[in-house]
Write an enzyme that holds these catalytic residues in place. Sequence first.
Site, mmCIF file in Angstrom:
data_model
loop_
_atom_site.group_PDB
_atom_site.id
_atom_site.type_symbol
_atom_site.label_atom_id
_atom_site.label_comp_id
_atom_site.label_asym_id
_atom_site.label_seq_id
_atom_site.Cartn_x
_atom_site.Cartn_y
_atom_site.Cartn_z
ATOM 1 C CG HIS A 142 -1.700 1.275 1.451
ATOM 2 N ND1 HIS A 142 -2.600 1.571 0.497
ATOM 3 C CD2 HIS A 142 -1.633 2.354 2.224
ATOM 4 C CE1 HIS A 142 -3.052 2.884 0.947
ATOM 5 N NE2 HIS A 142 -2.542 3.287 1.813
ATOM 6 C CD GLN A 249 -5.703 10.820 2.515
ATOM 7 O OE1 GLN A 249 -6.544 10.181 2.004
ATOM 8 N NE2 GLN A 249 -4.539 9.963 2.803
ATOM 9 C CE LYS A 262 -6.705 8.579 5.587
ATOM 10 N NZ LYS A 262 -6.829 7.411 4.986
ATOM 11 C CB THR A 358 -4.751 0.633 2.919
ATOM 12 O OG1 THR A 358 -5.400 1.760 3.345
ATOM 13 C CG2 THR A 358 -5.508 -0.022 1.800
#
Length: 425
Positions: A142, A249, A262, A358
Amino acid sequence: MIEANNPDLKSWVEVPANSDFPIQNLPFGIFSINNASPRAGVAIGNFVVDLSVLSELGFFDQLELADNTVFHKQVLNDFMALGKPVWTAVRNRISELLRDDNPELRDNSDAKRQVLYPLQMVQMHLPVQVGDYTDFYSSIEHATNVGTMFRGKENALPANWLHLPIGYHGRASSIVVSGTPVYRPKGQTKADDAAMPTYQPSRLLDFELEMAFIVGQSTNMGESITTKKAEEHIFGMVLFNDWSARDIQKWEYVPLGPFLGKSFASSISPWIVTLDALDPYRVASPQQEPEVLPYLQFEGKKNFDIQLEVSIQPENQEEKLVCQSNFKYMYWNMAQQLAHHTVNGCNINVGDMCASGTISGKDETAYGSMLELTWRGSKPISMPDGTERKFIQDNDTVIMRGFCQKEGFARIGFGEVTGKVFPAI
Ligand code: MN
């Protein structure tokens, strides 16, 4: 092997063949039925066992718990605070009571009527009061994907990434249980070619496939947890969807990291699967190169083979599987995360939640976010109804599932975490 994990055990409660909740799992949660107050329960097959009533009827008397009211509470914090030997003893006792060769509860129809409810009749609640929430960034696949997109292949991993498990302090107040509506967040965004930012509902709403562990044992300020002792502080794990607004973000995260992109919502699965139940599914971690500092070194198998899936379900449509990943890919494990989290002497409390970041795999079908799956929207995913998805649209439901399965062991699972996205308010 922990006896409660023995694959040969059978329960007198009927358990469907592919159930996530055989007698070898026994995950803990908080449920309510018919407007009664929420209380602690354990899932088996398609049923929930009411631990508060089991306790009242004396089935836990032999354990001599320091506090007999813990299963009547609306969260599991007080139960968790009793410590790991108690978590294990309670799970073992429940396993014993549910075994097909034990008549104690099996042949007591009056007690059975009071403690067993069909899962479809109960409402599930947030299982713990979350004090603090930390989100890590521990999947190398990720971090490499996101880094490649935003900084190019040469600078994909930040200089610190291979030396410490990066994390940030998230928002605990907006962690919600599966099924809770999620409203599209509004906020500031700025297109690369625009002179000024604008305020609007997020256009790039995403999920992040994660798992989280729940702290069940506190520390005092000044103390640090070693990788060796870390698992004594971890009660269990849940599925975790870290909803993310990519446009918000992107504009806000320099220099202090994620904030409003978030904090509007994170959804968790309602059943906490204990580390005891996950024990048969331990696997070795990926090789860490360069060697990490001594306080991050560890012995034994600290990763877990947990198969993960994400589906998107548009309103009134069938769901589409968009991702299949595995928790075992994690570069940094939970013991290292907890050791790093406390190395500076920061105290942790019962109920704290630490999410993995993630969870992506090497394969393109194992990417754990739409950002990666569609490569920033450049490769849309086609849905069964002919529409396309670059990110998540209003009225879409995102469903995450997780389970462990291998030859010679009982399949155990996490159930699911779902969240439907509603238009911005
Ligand atoms: Mn995240």
